[in-house]
Design a protein around this motif. Structure first.
Motif, PDB file in Angstrom:
ATOM      1  N   LEU A 151       0.731  -1.142  -0.045  1.00  0.00           N
ATOM      2  CA  LEU A 151      -0.103  -0.122   0.034  1.00  0.00           C
ATOM      3  C   LEU A 151       0.812   1.257   0.053  1.00  0.00           C
ATOM      4  CD1 LEU A 151      -2.760   1.271   0.039  1.00  0.00           C
ATOM      5  CD2 LEU A 151      -2.626   1.071   2.637  1.00  0.00           C
ATOM      6  N   ILE A 152       1.854   1.221   0.961  1.00  0.00           N
ATOM      7  CA  ILE A 152       2.692   2.480   0.820  1.00  0.00           C
ATOM      8  C   ILE A 152       3.369   2.672  -0.449  1.00  0.00           C
ATOM      9  CG2 ILE A 152       4.975   3.237   1.632  1.00  0.00           C
ATOM     10  CD1 ILE A 152       4.379   1.882   4.243  1.00  0.00           C
ATOM     11  N   GLY A 153       3.548   1.820  -1.077  1.00  0.00           N
ATOM     12  CA  GLY A 153       4.274   1.554  -2.525  1.00  0.00           C
ATOM     13  C   GLY A 153       3.291   2.229  -3.533  1.00  0.00           C
ATOM     14  N   LYS A 154       1.914   1.759  -3.484  1.00  0.00           N
ATOM     15  CA  LYS A 154       1.074   2.308  -4.273  1.00  0.00           C
ATOM     16  C   LYS A 154       0.906   3.781  -4.244  1.00  0.00           C
ATOM     17  CE  LYS A 154      -2.327  -1.440  -4.703  1.00  0.00           C
ATOM     18  NZ  LYS A 154      -3.900  -1.793  -4.410  1.00  0.00           N
ATOM     19  N   VAL A 155       0.551   4.157  -2.949  1.00  0.00           N
ATOM     20  CA  VAL A 155       0.498   5.733  -2.567  1.00  0.00           C
ATOM     21  C   VAL A 155       1.488   6.599  -3.139  1.00  0.00           C
ATOM     22  CG1 VAL A 155       0.025   7.332  -0.986  1.00  0.00           C
ATOM     23  CG2 VAL A 155      -0.757   4.917  -0.492  1.00  0.00           C
ATOM     24  N   ALA A 156       2.800   6.038  -2.889  1.00  0.00           N
ATOM     25  CA  ALA A 156       3.999   6.919  -3.362  1.00  0.00           C
ATOM     26  C   ALA A 156       4.247   6.992  -4.622  1.00  0.00           C
ATOM     27  CB  ALA A 156       5.273   6.100  -2.635  1.00  0.00           C
ATOM     28  N   ASN A 157       3.825   5.999  -5.582  1.00  0.00           N
ATOM     29  CA  ASN A 157       3.732   6.232  -6.874  1.00  0.00           C
ATOM     30  C   ASN A 157       2.490   6.396  -7.523  1.00  0.00           C
ATOM     31  OD1 ASN A 157       6.606   5.233  -7.610  1.00  0.00           O
ATOM     32  ND2 ASN A 157       5.871   3.823  -5.855  1.00  0.00           N
ATOM     33  N   VAL A 200      10.344  -6.990   9.510  1.00  0.00           N
ATOM     34  CA  VAL A 200      11.489  -6.226   9.799  1.00  0.00           C
ATOM     35  C   VAL A 200      12.259  -6.009   8.566  1.00  0.00           C
ATOM     36  CG1 VAL A 200      13.018  -7.782  10.722  1.00  0.00           C
ATOM     37  CG2 VAL A 200      13.465  -5.446  11.465  1.00  0.00           C
ATOM     38  N   HIS A 201      12.498  -6.965   7.962  1.00  0.00           N
ATOM     39  CA  HIS A 201      13.305  -6.691   6.695  1.00  0.00           C
ATOM     40  C   HIS A 201      12.609  -6.004   5.485  1.00  0.00           C
ATOM     41  CE1 HIS A 201      16.134  -9.238   8.630  1.00  0.00           C
ATOM     42  NE2 HIS A 201      15.836 -10.325   8.597  1.00  0.00           N
ATOM     43  N   MET A 202      11.332  -6.195   5.325  1.00  0.00           N
ATOM     44  CA  MET A 202      10.715  -5.555   4.607  1.00  0.00           C
ATOM     45  C   MET A 202      10.738  -3.904   4.948  1.00  0.00           C
ATOM     46  SD  MET A 202       7.233  -7.952   3.919  1.00  0.00           S
ATOM     47  CE  MET A 202       6.411  -6.865   2.665  1.00  0.00           C
ATOM     48  N   TYR A 203      10.475  -3.682   6.095  1.00  0.00           N
ATOM     49  CA  TYR A 203      10.358  -2.322   6.637  1.00  0.00           C
ATOM     50  C   TYR A 203      12.030  -1.655   6.199  1.00  0.00           C
ATOM     51  CZ  TYR A 203       9.806   1.697   9.646  1.00  0.00           C
ATOM     52  OH  TYR A 203       9.537   2.910  10.340  1.00  0.00           O
ATOM     53  N   GLN A 204      12.768  -2.181   6.604  1.00  0.00           N
ATOM     54  CA  GLN A 204      14.161  -1.751   5.924  1.00  0.00           C
ATOM     55  C   GLN A 204      14.536  -1.883   4.524  1.00  0.00           C
ATOM     56  OE1 GLN A 204      16.584  -4.353   8.411  1.00  0.00           O
ATOM     57  NE2 GLN A 204      16.152  -3.083  10.220  1.00  0.00           N
ATOM     58  N   HIS A 205      14.012  -2.404   3.607  1.00  0.00           N
ATOM     59  CA  HIS A 205      14.149  -2.380   2.097  1.00  0.00           C
ATOM     60  C   HIS A 205      14.212  -1.323   1.805  1.00  0.00           C
ATOM     61  CE1 HIS A 205      13.840  -3.506  -2.089  1.00  0.00           C
ATOM     62  NE2 HIS A 205      14.126  -4.835  -1.696  1.00  0.00           N
ATOM     63  N   PRO A 206      15.348  -0.975   0.852  1.00  0.00           N
ATOM     64  CA  PRO A 206      15.604   0.633   0.273  1.00  0.00           C
ATOM     65  C   PRO A 206      14.281   1.051  -0.663  1.00  0.00           C
ATOM     66  CG  PRO A 206      17.613  -1.190  -0.271  1.00  0.00           C
ATOM     67  CD  PRO A 206      16.346  -1.915   0.477  1.00  0.00           C
ATOM     68  N   ALA A 207      13.483   0.239  -1.158  1.00  0.00           N
ATOM     69  CA  ALA A 207      12.412   0.638  -2.054  1.00  0.00           C
ATOM     70  C   ALA A 207      11.269   1.243  -0.824  1.00  0.00           C
ATOM     71  CB  ALA A 207      11.636  -0.487  -2.748  1.00  0.00           C
ATOM     72  N   ASN A 252       9.932   5.207  -0.589  1.00  0.00           N
ATOM     73  CA  ASN A 252       8.826   5.264  -0.503  1.00  0.00           C
ATOM     74  C   ASN A 252       8.208   6.272   0.573  1.00  0.00           C
ATOM     75  OD1 ASN A 252       8.169   4.294  -3.201  1.00  0.00           O
ATOM     76  ND2 ASN A 252       7.892   2.110  -2.216  1.00  0.00           N
ATOM     77  N   MET A 253       8.642   5.846   1.844  1.00  0.00           N
ATOM     78  CA  MET A 253       8.240   6.613   2.879  1.00  0.00           C
ATOM     79  C   MET A 253       8.946   7.844   3.065  1.00  0.00           C
ATOM     80  SD  MET A 253       7.945   3.785   6.102  1.00  0.00           S
ATOM     81  CE  MET A 253       9.723   3.043   5.796  1.00  0.00           C
ATOM     82  N   LYS A 254      10.187   7.857   2.523  1.00  0.00           N
ATOM     83  CA  LYS A 254      10.725   9.416   2.469  1.00  0.00           C
ATOM     84  C   LYS A 254      10.205  10.496   1.856  1.00  0.00           C
ATOM     85  CE  LYS A 254      15.377   8.108   3.488  1.00  0.00           C
ATOM     86  NZ  LYS A 254      16.798   8.094   2.925  1.00  0.00           N
ATOM     87  N   LYS A 255       9.632   9.573   0.401  1.00  0.00           N
ATOM     88  CA  LYS A 255       8.980  10.472  -0.503  1.00  0.00           C
ATOM     89  C   LYS A 255       7.606  11.000  -0.080  1.00  0.00           C
ATOM     90  CE  LYS A 255       8.710   8.941  -4.889  1.00  0.00           C
ATOM     91  NZ  LYS A 255       8.036   8.100  -6.204  1.00  0.00           N
ATOM     92  N   LEU A 256       6.882   9.929   0.663  1.00  0.00           N
ATOM     93  CA  LEU A 256       5.506  10.569   1.296  1.00  0.00           C
ATOM     94  C   LEU A 256       5.742  11.456   2.410  1.00  0.00           C
ATOM     95  CD1 LEU A 256       3.869   6.858   1.378  1.00  0.00           C
ATOM     96  CD2 LEU A 256       3.422   8.722  -0.214  1.00  0.00           C
ATOM     97  N   GLU A 257       6.838  11.201   3.029  1.00  0.00           N
ATOM     98  CA  GLU A 257       6.811  12.195   4.161  1.00  0.00           C
ATOM     99  C   GLU A 257       7.299  13.730   3.730  1.00  0.00           C
ATOM    100  OE1 GLU A 257       9.147  11.836   8.339  1.00  0.00           O
ATOM    101  OE2 GLU A 257      10.415  11.880   6.832  1.00  0.00           O
ATOM    102  N   SER A 258       8.048  13.752   2.411  1.00  0.00           N
ATOM    103  CA  SER A 258       8.460  15.164   1.931  1.00  0.00           C
ATOM    104  C   SER A 258       7.124  15.681   1.472  1.00  0.00           C
ATOM    105  CB  SER A 258       9.470  14.783   0.813  1.00  0.00           C
ATOM    106  OG  SER A 258       8.830  14.163  -0.147  1.00  0.00           O
ATOM    107  N   TRP A 259       5.875  14.746   1.049  1.00  0.00           N
ATOM    108  CA  TRP A 259       4.792  15.257   0.412  1.00  0.00           C
ATOM    109  C   TRP A 259       3.937  15.759   1.589  1.00  0.00           C
ATOM    110  CZ3 TRP A 259       3.649  10.815  -3.534  1.00  0.00           C
ATOM    111  CH2 TRP A 259       4.435  11.067  -4.676  1.00  0.00           C
TER     112      TRP A 259
END
Length: 399
Positions: A93-99, A125-132, A136-143
């Motif tokens: 879902l985070i990936g969807k929103v970010a893109n 935990v590994h998914m949460y740390q994945h670069p993608a 995506n979270m950084k992008k959403l935070e900047s928005w």
């Protein structure tokens, strides 16, 4: 504080979907009106009927299921919401929103809403740390999207680490605090400077520094979220402009000074995070300097001390400076606080790579003219910005 608020809860397909039931219950008990949107995968974990019974509202699962023929459901719901919270917010879902993907009822409504959106991530935990996911979270935070950080603990997959959905009680508490916070600086005008400056030597060369502007941009975002009208005077950066912030792009120290001077009388608070060049070439050459076998000597002259000017000419403005130092942090910071006639100063040890220029994290000391000192431990620059705004507000409240 949530009484009468219209809240949409978006539930995506993770095992933590069961916690969204308790969140719906607690928000309803707080006086909010709650409507729930579920993804198809979320219905595999929890039934829509459960949310309908608790919220006492229909549950939305299908973009094409128009419950009221007089409106378009996803637009009507997007316009209706004061607050939109995704709990759990899966990596998908985070990936969807970010893109900008809108392929179901939840993602389509999200793309249409103008309400405040909170994401409460929950995943391995590994998914949460994945670069993608991180990007995506950084992008959403900047928005301007807001995050409710997951907790550490035992995860459904058997791992122990960060990725557990925050507890419903804590989420409600955070929403209440944030609802109060967003009007705190309503009516105030805030001027923030950010980034480096560039001092030209010739048409292809300039002197600059390592400042990325990230701290200043985070402060502009946080001040805006507190209800202020924000003016951001930015040197050259590669950052996306914060939403709902008026940005003035400059290059040199003299351009930044002129812009700040022009805005100064209008504002109530100044936070000067920009790393302005102290010196510039005394002469700028019209054509590119050609290399030869001789050493190159460049005569430098002082630039205008913007912070000193602000302190010297202030009336009722509350001025906060930044001191990026590599040694003797408090000694140099206290001297700057007094000599520039500041109300407070933020001390930042840029010799540490994990909290220095261009890093995503920071750790600071907040000193006031009255002698108060507050250590703010290492966290993301957005979290540090929120803390600094809170500390400034406390000091203003004492005045």
């Amino acid at each position: 504080m949530l009484k009468g608020k219209k809240i949409v809860i978006g539930v995506s397909g993770g095992i933590a979907a069961y916690k969204a039931i308790a969140l719906t219950s607690k928000l309803t008990q707080s006086g909010a009106e709650v409507k729930v949107i579920m993804t198809k995968h979320a219905t595999e974990f929890v039934t829509p009927l459960t949310f309908q019974a608790i919220s006492r509202n229909p549950v939305y699962t299908d973009t094409f299921d128009e419950k009221d023929s007089s409106v378009i459901a996803h637009i009507d719901l997007a316009d209706w919401a004061d607050i939109f919270i995704l709990a759990p917010a899966t990596a998908n879902l985070i990936g969807k929103v970010a893109n900008g993907v809108a392929d179901d009822m939840l993602s389509t409504t999200l793309l249409a809403t103008q309400s405040t959106v909170y994401l409460a991530p929950a995943m391995n935990v590994h998914m949460y740390q994945h670069p993608a996911v991180v990007e995506n979270m950084k992008k959403l935070e900047s928005w301007g999207y807001r995050f409710i950080e997951p907790g550490d603990g035992y995860l459904a997959c058997g791992y122990i680490g960060k990725g557990r959905l925050e507890e419903p009680e804590k989420m409600v508490e955070l929403l209440e605090m944030d609802t109060n916070r967003t009007t705190k600086w309503k009516g105030k005008k805030v001027l923030i400077t950010a980034g480096p400056t560039r001092e030209a030597l010739d048409p292809v060369r300039y002197f600059t520094n390592y400042s990325s502007g990230k701290m200043g941009y985070a402060l502009a975002q946080s001040a805006m979220e507190n209800g202020a009208e924000v003016y951001l005077v930015s040197g050259p950066t590669h950052l996306e402009e914060p939403q709902n912030v008026r940005v003035f792009h400059v290059s040199s120290a003299s351009q930044m000074f002129e812009t700040v001077k022009h805005l100064y009388d209008e504002v109530d608070i100044v936070v000067k995070t920009a790393a302005v060049a102290d010196y510039r070439p005394k002469q700028t050459v019209e054509h590119k300097i050609k290399k030869n076998n001789e050493p190159l000597s460049v005569e430098m002259e002082r630039t205008t001390d913007i912070l000193h000017y602000l302190g010297e000419h202030k009336r009722n403005q509350f001025i906060v400076g930044f001191a990026a130092e590599t040694q003797n942090l408090k000694e140099y910071g206290t001297k700057k606080l007094v000599s520039k006639n500041l109300d407070a100063i933020v001390l930042n040890d840029v010799s540490q790579s994990d909290i220095g220029f261009d890093s995503d994290q920071n750790q600071v000391i907040f000193l006031t003219r009255a002698g108060n000192e507050q250590f703010v431990p290492q966290a993301s620059k957005k979290q540090i910005a929120d803390q600094i705004i809170h500390l400034i507000d406390n000091e203003i409240g004492k005045g």
